[in-house]
Every structure is written in structure tokens, then in C-alpha cells.
Design an enzyme around this catalytic site. Structure first.
Site, PDB file in Angstrom:
ATOM      1  N   LYS A  44       0.828  -1.207   0.000  1.00  0.00           N
ATOM      2  CA  LYS A  44       0.000   0.000   0.000  1.00  0.00           C
ATOM      3  C   LYS A  44       0.866   1.262   0.000  1.00  0.00           C
ATOM      4  CE  LYS A  44      -3.241  -1.722   3.535  1.00  0.00           C
ATOM      5  NZ  LYS A  44      -3.786  -1.308   4.846  1.00  0.00           N
ATOM      6  N   LYS A  46       2.879   2.008   2.487  1.00  0.00           N
ATOM      7  CA  LYS A  46       2.909   2.486   3.875  1.00  0.00           C
ATOM      8  C   LYS A  46       4.002   1.781   4.658  1.00  0.00           C
ATOM      9  CE  LYS A  46      -1.022   2.704   6.452  1.00  0.00           C
ATOM     10  NZ  LYS A  46      -2.459   2.487   6.788  1.00  0.00           N
TER      11      LYS A  46
HETATM   12  N1  C2G Z   1      -9.594   4.768  14.287  1.00  0.00           N
HETATM   13  C1  C2G Z   1     -10.523   5.509  15.006  1.00  0.00           C
HETATM   14  N2  C2G Z   1     -10.194   6.772  15.429  1.00  0.00           N
HETATM   15  C2  C2G Z   1      -8.994   7.304  15.139  1.00  0.00           C
HETATM   16  C3  C2G Z   1      -8.049   6.563  14.421  1.00  0.00           C
HETATM   17  C4  C2G Z   1      -8.377   5.272  13.993  1.00  0.00           C
HETATM   18  O1  C2G Z   1     -11.642   5.056  15.284  1.00  0.00           O
HETATM   19  N3  C2G Z   1      -8.744   8.550  15.559  1.00  0.00           N
HETATM   20  C5  C2G Z   1      -9.981   3.399  13.833  1.00  0.00           C
HETATM   21  C6  C2G Z   1      -9.988   3.263  12.309  1.00  0.00           C
HETATM   22  O2  C2G Z   1     -11.169   3.811  11.757  1.00  0.00           O
HETATM   23  C7  C2G Z   1      -9.897   1.757  12.160  1.00  0.00           C
HETATM   24  C8  C2G Z   1      -9.009   1.355  13.358  1.00  0.00           C
HETATM   25  O3  C2G Z   1      -9.071   2.449  14.282  1.00  0.00           O
HETATM   26  O4  C2G Z   1     -11.177   1.147  12.299  1.00  0.00           O
HETATM   27  C9  C2G Z   1      -7.574   1.100  12.940  1.00  0.00           C
HETATM   28  O5  C2G Z   1      -7.086   2.267  12.296  1.00  0.00           O
HETATM   29  P1  C2G Z   1      -5.727   2.248  11.467  1.00  0.00           P
HETATM   30  O6  C2G Z   1      -4.644   1.667  12.289  1.00  0.00           O
HETATM   31  O7  C2G Z   1      -5.564   3.587  10.841  1.00  0.00           O
HETATM   32  O8  C2G Z   1      -6.030   1.140  10.373  1.00  0.00           O
HETATM   33  P2  C2G Z   1      -6.380   1.305   8.848  1.00  0.00           P
HETATM   34  O9  C2G Z   1      -5.238   1.867   8.101  1.00  0.00           O
HETATM   35  O10 C2G Z   1      -7.712   1.967   8.746  1.00  0.00           O
HETATM   36  O11 C2G Z   1      -6.448  -0.233   8.420  1.00  0.00           O
HETATM   37  O12 C2G Z   1      -7.864  -3.584   5.370  1.00  0.00           O
HETATM   38  C10 C2G Z   1      -8.126  -2.437   6.069  1.00  0.00           C
HETATM   39  C11 C2G Z   1      -6.982  -1.899   6.871  1.00  0.00           C
HETATM   40  O13 C2G Z   1      -6.204  -2.850   7.503  1.00  0.00           O
HETATM   41  C12 C2G Z   1      -7.502  -0.816   7.785  1.00  0.00           C
END
Ligand code: C2G
Length: 128
Positions: A44, A46
Site C-alpha cells: 500500500k 505504507k
Molecule cells: N480509528 C478511530 N479513530 C482514530 C483513528 C483510527 O476510530 N482517531 C480506527 C480506524 O477507523 C480503524 C481502526 O481504528 O477502524 C484502525 O485504524 P488504522 O490503524 O488507521 O487502520 P487502517 O489503516 O484503517 O487499516 O484492510 C483495512 C486496513 O487494515 C484498515
């Protein structure tokens, strides 16, 4: 037993992540959390600060989490829902609509994110 699954990167684990995991568990009786692998993230474009085995260990230790697994591909979600007999897929509303294809297999819920915190902001703050 109602089984729930959620997915995430969980880099620099913070309160937004914890709130999402706690609320995901409240939607059922058993929670599986899939943590994106370093190789999947590379695809991705990242790079995480914290390596996947450590992110997985942190998530696995959270009291709301019953089962922690690695996420290694986009295609995995349908397989996981079938394999683990999942009733509810939940994720933050930054993904709204993106995983509606899972509605064929289970309930799909998008929850509001925690305001004012993100891994991106934490990284930027550390650089200052
Ligand atoms: N999250 C949240 N509030 C934030 C930051 C994140 O509720 N301030 C939630 C995101 O919406 C997600 C979870 O925490 O449901 C994990 O967030 P990330 O680590 O940013 O993961 P992401 O990149 O969204 O990974 O296949 C899908 C991916 O693996 C999703």
C-alpha cells in the site's frame, strides 16, 4: 455466540484504536482483530514505525480482543468472515462504503472515529 471482526494497522497504538476495538467488542460476544502485516503495508506504500509482530502482540493483549490475526491481503476479508463464522464486520467510517461487498456474507458496520488523534498526527508531533 455473535462473532465480530475488525481490521487495522494499529501503528503507534493510541486511544482512537482502543475506542474502536472496545466498541467493536460491544457489538457481539467474540472479537477477532486482524492486524495488517508489514508486507501488506508495503504493497500500500505504507511503512509502520512498529513492526507487525509487535503490533499484533499489543492488540492480542487487549482485554476486549479474543483472537488476533495478521492481515496479509485485501482478499482475505471474505475468507476470514467465512472461516471464523463472523456475524459482524466493523471498521471506522473513514472506510464508509468500501467494504459493502461483505454484506453478502455478514452485517457491515462503519463506526465514527475518535476525533483529534491519528497515527499521522502522532508521527508529525514526534518529528517536531
Ligand atoms: N480509528 C478511530 N479513530 C482514530 C483513528 C483510527 O476510530 N482517531 C480506527 C480506524 O477507523 C480503524 C481502526 O481504528 O477502524 C484502525 O485504524 P488504522 O490503524 O488507521 O487502520 P487502517 O489503516 O484503517 O487499516 O484492510 C483495512 C486496513 O487494515 C484498515
Amino acid at each position: 455466540m455473535k462473532k465480530v471482526i475488525t481490521y487495522g494497522t494499529y501503528d503507534l497504538f493510541h486511544i482512537g484504536h482502543l475506542n474502536m476495538i472496545k466498541r467493536a467488542k460491544e457489538l457481539g460476544d467474540h472479537l477477532t482483530v486482524a492486524v495488517s502485516s508489514d508486507v501488506f503495508n508495503e504493497g500500500k506504500g505504507k511503512t509502520c514505525v512498529i513492526k507487525d509482530t509487535d503490533r499484533l502482540a499489543i492488540v492480542d493483549a487487549i482485554k476486549y480482543v479474543d483472537h488476533a490475526i495478521l492481515e496479509t491481503s485485501w482478499e482475505q476479508k471474505i475468507e476470514d468472515v467465512k472461516k471464523y463464522d463472523i456475524d459482524v464486520f466493523v471498521i471506522g467510517d473513514d472506510w464508509k462504503g468500501k467494504f459493502d461487498f461483505l454484506k453478502e456474507y455478514c452485517e457491515v458496520v462503519y463506526l465514527s472515529r475518535t476525533e483529534g488523534i491519528s497515527t499521522t498526527e502522532l508521527k508529525a508531533g514526534l518529528k517536531k
